[in-house]
Design a protein around this motif. Structure first.
Motif, PDB file in Angstrom:
ATOM      1  N   ILE A 103       0.836  -1.206   0.000  1.00 54.08           N
ATOM      2  CA  ILE A 103       0.000   0.000   0.000  1.00 54.08           C
ATOM      3  C   ILE A 103       0.868   1.252   0.000  1.00 54.08           C
ATOM      4  N   PHE A 104       1.900   1.266   0.834  1.00 58.32           N
ATOM      5  CA  PHE A 104       2.805   2.414   0.885  1.00 58.32           C
ATOM      6  C   PHE A 104       3.491   2.618  -0.466  1.00 58.32           C
ATOM      7  N   LYS A 105       3.970   1.543  -1.063  1.00 53.37           N
ATOM      8  CA  LYS A 105       4.669   1.644  -2.351  1.00 53.37           C
ATOM      9  C   LYS A 105       3.729   2.120  -3.452  1.00 53.37           C
ATOM     10  N   GLU A 106       2.545   1.511  -3.546  1.00 54.98           N
ATOM     11  CA  GLU A 106       1.600   1.854  -4.615  1.00 54.98           C
ATOM     12  C   GLU A 106       1.107   3.291  -4.511  1.00 54.98           C
ATOM     13  N   SER A 107       0.940   3.777  -3.301  1.00 53.92           N
ATOM     14  CA  SER A 107       0.393   5.125  -3.113  1.00 53.92           C
ATOM     15  C   SER A 107       1.475   6.203  -3.068  1.00 53.92           C
ATOM     16  N   GLY A 108       2.714   5.799  -2.888  1.00 58.99           N
ATOM     17  CA  GLY A 108       3.794   6.774  -2.723  1.00 58.99           C
ATOM     18  C   GLY A 108       3.961   7.223  -1.285  1.00 58.99           C
ATOM     19  N   ALA A 109       3.235   6.569  -0.356  1.00 57.25           N
ATOM     20  CA  ALA A 109       3.329   6.950   1.060  1.00 57.25           C
ATOM     21  C   ALA A 109       4.723   6.689   1.618  1.00 57.25           C
ATOM     22  N   ASP A 110       5.446   5.737   1.041  1.00 54.62           N
ATOM     23  CA  ASP A 110       6.814   5.491   1.505  1.00 54.62           C
ATOM     24  C   ASP A 110       7.666   6.741   1.314  1.00 54.62           C
ATOM     25  N   GLY A 111       7.600   7.323   0.128  1.00 56.68           N
ATOM     26  CA  GLY A 111       8.341   8.552  -0.139  1.00 56.68           C
ATOM     27  C   GLY A 111       7.833   9.720   0.688  1.00 56.68           C
ATOM     28  N   TYR A 127      -1.499  11.011  15.075  1.00 57.74           N
ATOM     29  CA  TYR A 127      -1.478  12.069  14.060  1.00 57.74           C
ATOM     30  C   TYR A 127      -0.768  11.583  12.803  1.00 57.74           C
ATOM     31  N   VAL A 128       0.366  10.943  12.986  1.00 55.49           N
ATOM     32  CA  VAL A 128       1.153  10.469  11.844  1.00 55.49           C
ATOM     33  C   VAL A 128       0.366   9.444  11.038  1.00 55.49           C
ATOM     34  N   LEU A 129      -0.246   8.485  11.703  1.00 55.34           N
ATOM     35  CA  LEU A 129      -1.014   7.465  10.985  1.00 55.34           C
ATOM     36  C   LEU A 129      -2.222   8.072  10.279  1.00 55.34           C
ATOM     37  N   ASP A 130      -2.886   9.024  10.924  1.00 61.10           N
ATOM     38  CA  ASP A 130      -4.007   9.715  10.277  1.00 61.10           C
ATOM     39  C   ASP A 130      -3.525  10.491   9.051  1.00 61.10           C
ATOM     40  N   ASP A 131      -2.381  11.132   9.170  1.00 61.82           N
ATOM     41  CA  ASP A 131      -1.821  11.908   8.069  1.00 61.82           C
ATOM     42  C   ASP A 131      -1.454  10.991   6.894  1.00 61.82           C
ATOM     43  N   ILE A 132      -0.860   9.863   7.199  1.00 61.33           N
ATOM     44  CA  ILE A 132      -0.521   8.891   6.154  1.00 61.33           C
ATOM     45  C   ILE A 132      -1.792   8.402   5.473  1.00 61.33           C
ATOM     46  N   PHE A 135      -3.066  10.968   3.111  1.00 58.41           N
ATOM     47  CA  PHE A 135      -2.228  10.979   1.916  1.00 58.41           C
ATOM     48  C   PHE A 135      -2.625   9.833   0.977  1.00 58.41           C
ATOM     49  N   ILE A 136      -2.781   8.639   1.529  1.00 55.34           N
ATOM     50  CA  ILE A 136      -3.155   7.467   0.724  1.00 55.34           C
ATOM     51  C   ILE A 136      -4.531   7.685   0.093  1.00 55.34           C
ATOM     52  N   ASN A 137      -5.478   8.190   0.857  1.00 54.44           N
ATOM     53  CA  ASN A 137      -6.827   8.439   0.326  1.00 54.44           C
ATOM     54  C   ASN A 137      -6.802   9.444  -0.815  1.00 54.44           C
ATOM     55  N   ARG A 138      -6.007  10.498  -0.694  1.00 57.08           N
ATOM     56  CA  ARG A 138      -5.905  11.492  -1.766  1.00 57.08           C
ATOM     57  C   ARG A 138      -5.321  10.877  -3.017  1.00 57.08           C
TER      58      ARG A 138
END
Length: 141
Positions: A103-111, A127-132, A135-138
């Protein structure tokens, strides 16, 4: 993309995976992961660059050069924070670490996590998990 690339690149990937597995003494599945997570993979489909013309050995060398450049970009602290976020995301979502990684790789959340380390690591976990997740939802839209 032309028909030629669509036909030859999968064959090249198959040969490259077998070569990577042999050279690195890893399974074919691990060799595929090595290929798919490397930024060089997407370049194989670049019609103008024609990377598919290279031999398997030459392609492997390009993948290695790209991997070495990529791995040097992240500090130990950034990587530790990234894995902390990744594992906690998996726990929160009740999914495997591997699924979270995909999921992180496909969405770019890793970067996103690594690029914003300076800000994110000063925040609380929720906060960090909500922010991630935002980002993934967007990125899904």
């Amino acid at each position: 993309m032309g028909v030629y690339e669509e036909q030859i690149v999968p064959i090249k990937i198959s040969h490259l995976a077998a070569y990577v597995a042999k050279v690195k003494r890893i399974s074919l599945d691990d060799a595929l992961v090595y290929i798919y997570v490397n930024p060089m993979y997407e370049r194989l489909y670049d019609e103008e660059a024609k990377w598919w013309y290279l031999s398997t050995e030459a392609l492997y060398e390009e993948f290695e050069r790209c991997r070495v450049r990529q791995s040097g970009d992240v500090s130990k602290e950034e990587f530790e924070f990234y894995t902390y976020c990744l594992e906690n995301y998996a726990i929160r979502k009740k999914i495997s670490g591997m699924r979270a990684w995909v999921i992180f790789k496909e969405s770019g959340a890793d970067g996103y996590v690594i690029d914003n380390y300076d800000l994110l690591h000063t925040q609380g976990l929720e906060y960090v998990l909500d922010d991630i997740q935002r980002f993934i939802n967007r990125r899904k839209r």
